[in-house]
Design a protein around this motif. Sequence first.
Motif, short mmCIF file in Angstrom:
data_model
loop_
_atom_site.label_atom_id
_atom_site.label_comp_id
_atom_site.label_asym_id
_atom_site.label_seq_id
_atom_site.Cartn_x
_atom_site.Cartn_y
_atom_site.Cartn_z
N ALA A 265 84.47 -44.84 -74.82
CA ALA A 265 85.07 -43.53 -74.53
C ALA A 265 85.56 -43.44 -73.10
CB ALA A 265 84.05 -42.43 -74.80
N VAL A 266 84.87 -44.13 -72.17
CA VAL A 266 85.31 -44.12 -70.77
C VAL A 266 86.75 -44.61 -70.65
CG1 VAL A 266 84.96 -45.23 -68.53
CG2 VAL A 266 83.01 -44.27 -69.75
N GLY A 267 87.14 -45.52 -71.55
CA GLY A 267 88.51 -46.02 -71.53
C GLY A 267 89.53 -44.95 -71.87
N LEU A 271 87.12 -37.00 -69.44
CA LEU A 271 87.22 -35.77 -70.22
C LEU A 271 86.88 -36.03 -71.69
CD1 LEU A 271 90.45 -34.14 -68.71
CD2 LEU A 271 88.06 -33.57 -68.23
N THR A 272 87.25 -37.23 -72.17
CA THR A 272 86.89 -37.62 -73.54
C THR A 272 85.38 -37.82 -73.66
OG1 THR A 272 89.04 -38.67 -73.92
CG2 THR A 272 87.21 -39.37 -75.33
N VAL A 273 84.79 -38.44 -72.63
CA VAL A 273 83.34 -38.62 -72.62
C VAL A 273 82.65 -37.25 -72.67
CG1 VAL A 273 81.36 -39.52 -71.35
CG2 VAL A 273 83.51 -40.77 -71.33
N ALA A 274 83.15 -36.31 -71.88
CA ALA A 274 82.57 -34.96 -71.86
C ALA A 274 82.73 -34.28 -73.21
CB ALA A 274 83.23 -34.12 -70.76
N LEU A 407 85.42 -52.84 -84.00
CA LEU A 407 86.55 -53.32 -84.80
C LEU A 407 87.58 -52.23 -85.03
CD1 LEU A 407 87.87 -55.50 -86.57
CD2 LEU A 407 86.47 -54.67 -88.48
N LEU A 408 87.13 -51.04 -85.47
CA LEU A 408 88.07 -49.97 -85.78
C LEU A 408 88.75 -49.42 -84.53
CD1 LEU A 408 86.10 -48.04 -88.55
CD2 LEU A 408 87.97 -49.68 -88.82
N ASN A 409 88.03 -49.41 -83.42
CA ASN A 409 88.66 -48.99 -82.16
C ASN A 409 89.77 -49.96 -81.76
OD1 ASN A 409 88.65 -47.36 -79.52
ND2 ASN A 409 88.23 -49.42 -78.77
N LYS A 410 89.52 -51.24 -81.99
CA LYS A 410 90.53 -52.26 -81.65
C LYS A 410 91.75 -52.16 -82.57
CE LYS A 410 91.05 -57.23 -80.87
NZ LYS A 410 90.36 -58.56 -80.88
N GLY A 416 90.19 -44.86 -84.97
CA GLY A 416 89.17 -45.79 -85.42
C GLY A 416 87.85 -45.53 -84.73
N PHE A 417 87.93 -45.20 -83.45
CA PHE A 417 86.74 -44.90 -82.64
C PHE A 417 85.96 -43.72 -83.21
CE2 PHE A 417 85.37 -42.25 -78.91
CZ PHE A 417 84.21 -42.96 -78.62
N VAL A 418 86.63 -42.63 -83.55
CA VAL A 418 85.93 -41.41 -83.97
C VAL A 418 85.52 -41.45 -85.45
CG1 VAL A 418 86.98 -39.99 -82.20
CG2 VAL A 418 88.08 -40.16 -84.44
N TYR A 419 86.18 -42.26 -86.27
CA TYR A 419 85.83 -42.28 -87.69
C TYR A 419 84.89 -43.43 -88.07
CZ TYR A 419 88.91 -38.47 -88.97
OH TYR A 419 89.47 -37.21 -89.09
#
Length: 455
Positions: A265-267, A271-274, A407-410, A416-419
């Motif tokens: 998430a830092v990437g 604000l996304t991390v928060a 994998l899904l984030n990539k 992909g990250f959130v699901y």
Amino acid sequence: MEDKKIFILKDESVSKAILKLSIPMVMGMMVQVLYNLVDTYFIGMLNDSNQLAAANIALPVFMMLMAIAGIVGSGAASYISRCLGNKDYEEANKTISIATGILIIISMLVMIGGGLMSPNLAKGLGANEATFDDTYSYIVIMFIGSIPVMCSYALGQLLRSEGNIMQSVIGLALGTVVNIVLDPILIFGLNMEIAGAAIATVIGQASTLFYFAYAYFKGKTTLKISLRQFKYDQKIFKEIFIIGVPASFNQMLMGVATVVANNIAVGYGNLTVAGMGVAMKIMTIGTFVFMGFSAGCQPLVGYNYGCGNISRVKEIIKKGIIITSIIGLSLALIFGVFASSLIGLFTSDIEVIDKGATILRALIVSLPFVGGQMISTTSAQSMGKAMVAFILSISRQGILYMPLLILLNKLFSFSGFVYAQPITDIIMIVFSSMLLYKVMPKDSIKEISTTEEFV
């Protein structure tokens, strides 16, 4: 054990028994949710997204403390319930005394080791230059408070193992009230900001611990703690750790998975991390409701399995899964409709609200499926099925979620990250149900050994 408690465990209709034991526990868990939500609410009032992000980055430390305490709490609770089902009250009392001694030693070691490693942990958890100081101050306070944080959590589990839900709820409620009162005083009145939230949490947990100690030593419980009984007993140590370690793997892996998710998430920016932090705190409402129902089912399953009443065990598990699935679906609909408004309760930053609402609407897909997983895992623990409990504990966050997350984030970036979590939970409900069905005895039997290692 009191006749009323025995009747609920043994003879009350299953639906009524589940509700009678689970609803007070859910209320207690909702009190626990307030710990998370109140801290997040007051930190959000600082209008500092970096501190809001730091609170989420530091969350795995709190989760890890709970997981380590849960090794003792879950393992001892499982064995105690089965001992009570077998009418072996002497062994149950020895177990709770030994578990308490182990817990005190482990929490002292964690306090010392964690305090020394806090600077490196803050970096490893995903803190960057903007969030490091706040993250460090939060986690070092958590480690200093390891004894009350860990002991209050595990003693709550031990109280529930004898069906003493009310004392558990009272202790949790007391700690939450103390936390709510101290948060604004320490955060704003004494200008301690995020460190004040951490101190309020530790003092709240200490209040809970003092009440639990009072309950045990003033005769408000069925079982009694006697530190004179704290000595090495191979069978009891084996029972505690053979169930406790697998049972706590899930929480440990949840902490690790949160670290991995935070680093990804830092990437996408602080604000996304928060936003993710707020969304995850709101999701704990559902998680803790399910924990309440699984905790309510735990003594029911353990007692009846100890008695050999397998048909009742099956009915408890089936109805527990149905109830939690219906609740999960209802919460998913509510959170989905009011996502932006819910995130907005904790921050006025428009971008954080937007990110948080998007993440929350993805995560709610998990809600109809998480309760069934928890019921399955808790049931395996309660029956002494160590290998099944171990497999279920490592599968959700370890074998499935973290590899899918990466994998899904990539492959699909933010979507992909959130699901990744919802996809994991859909797979897990099918897998956990099939595995539990496979190892469940087919018929009621007269007597079941308290120890059924790795079956």
